[in-house]
Design a protein around this motif. Sequence first.
Motif, short mmCIF file in Angstrom:
data_model
loop_
_atom_site.label_atom_id
_atom_site.label_comp_id
_atom_site.label_asym_id
_atom_site.label_seq_id
_atom_site.Cartn_x
_atom_site.Cartn_y
_atom_site.Cartn_z
N GLY A 101 0.83 -1.20 0.00
CA GLY A 101 0.00 0.00 0.00
C GLY A 101 0.86 1.24 0.00
N ASP A 102 0.79 2.01 1.10
CA ASP A 102 1.65 3.17 1.25
C ASP A 102 3.08 2.72 1.58
OD1 ASP A 102 -0.50 4.80 0.77
OD2 ASP A 102 -0.92 5.18 2.90
N THR A 103 4.00 3.68 1.60
CA THR A 103 5.40 3.35 1.84
C THR A 103 5.88 3.74 3.24
OG1 THR A 103 6.28 5.48 1.07
CG2 THR A 103 5.84 3.79 -0.60
N SER A 104 5.06 4.50 3.97
CA SER A 104 5.44 5.02 5.30
C SER A 104 6.68 5.91 5.21
CB SER A 104 5.67 3.87 6.30
OG SER A 104 4.48 3.14 6.50
N THR A 105 6.82 6.62 4.11
CA THR A 105 7.91 7.57 3.90
C THR A 105 7.31 8.88 3.39
OG1 THR A 105 8.35 7.08 1.58
CG2 THR A 105 9.42 5.66 3.21
N ASP A 106 8.18 9.87 3.18
CA ASP A 106 7.73 11.15 2.63
C ASP A 106 7.13 11.01 1.24
OD1 ASP A 106 8.27 12.80 4.76
OD2 ASP A 106 10.27 13.39 4.06
N ALA A 107 7.45 9.95 0.53
CA ALA A 107 6.89 9.75 -0.81
C ALA A 107 5.36 9.78 -0.79
CB ALA A 107 7.37 8.41 -1.39
N ASP A 108 4.76 9.27 0.29
CA ASP A 108 3.30 9.22 0.38
C ASP A 108 2.68 10.61 0.39
OD1 ASP A 108 3.62 6.47 0.60
OD2 ASP A 108 3.57 6.50 2.79
N GLY A 109 3.37 11.58 0.99
CA GLY A 109 2.85 12.95 1.01
C GLY A 109 3.13 13.71 -0.27
#
Length: 320
Positions: A269-277
């Motif tokens: 799913g998401d990456t739990s990093t700044d990439a998600d924002g």
Amino acid sequence: ELLSTAAPSGAEQGMAALLSRLLPEYEVKSDALGSVLVTVKAEGERHLLLEAHMDQVGFVVTQVMPEGFVRLAPVGGIDPRLMPGTRLRFLDGDGTGVVCAVPPHLKQGEKDKVQPVTDCLVDVGPAAAKRIPVGGRAVYAGKPVRFADGTIASPALDNRAGMAVLLETIDRLRKDSGPYAVSALFAVREEVGNAGGAVTGSAALSPDLCVAVDVSFGMQPGVQAHKCGKMGGGPMIGFAPALDTQLCRALVNTAQQEGLPFQREIMAGDTSTDADGILSVGCGVRTALLSVPIRNMHGPLETVCVQDIDSTAALLAAAV
């Protein structure tokens, strides 16, 4: 210098000052939240952003006792199992303390009980306690240690490793910066989970594409192999629904063409990093993720292979 400069989430000013000194030939400025924005190449067909967060996990002081003890709350994901006996550095008041550890002889059947971070007491001594304010910040203390096999252990390698990748990439791009305009963003506040600095910084820069650089789990005993990257195996190229598949494949193709080591990191799913924002800023930013394998993440001595930092920078520069 990156590892010795404290920058817990929300108190990254020292790191911003260091970056300005390390990048004297570039346009370097800070935004309202304190993220550092660097213009690497001003003109190009499209605008590419290279991003890494510059904050680290840490602590905030919630109580100071005149007897010389301090109580804390975590800033970011702190593992309470690692706290007893750990040495901390206080940024406000310039003190050093050790988290109290009850001797096993006195635990009376509670040897396996883990104490929450908020219940831990830090022994700083009565003199230092007078200088440390409530609301002050603290980080893990300790100097970097280099091992014979090319690994280093230190606090804050999450994400000083990613920052080092960006700095080395910028240095490599002096010779060939490619066809795109290129900016670098060193973002604040990633460790508190809201990607705030990455969102505001990328909004100010308005990129078309982004490659975020962070760390991810390195292989060690006791963890599942398919969830980790091999230390010394090169950058982990992320593949996830949140990421741009075409960009991620382009990174793989570049690594293969250049003969550079790489690994794939699969996320559901998401990456739990700044990439998600970053990816949802403005009308959307096509985003990829490179990660450096790291052991002991968010601990007092994280471990990374310097070779992985070098190979990640080589791949990123070649991709640009």
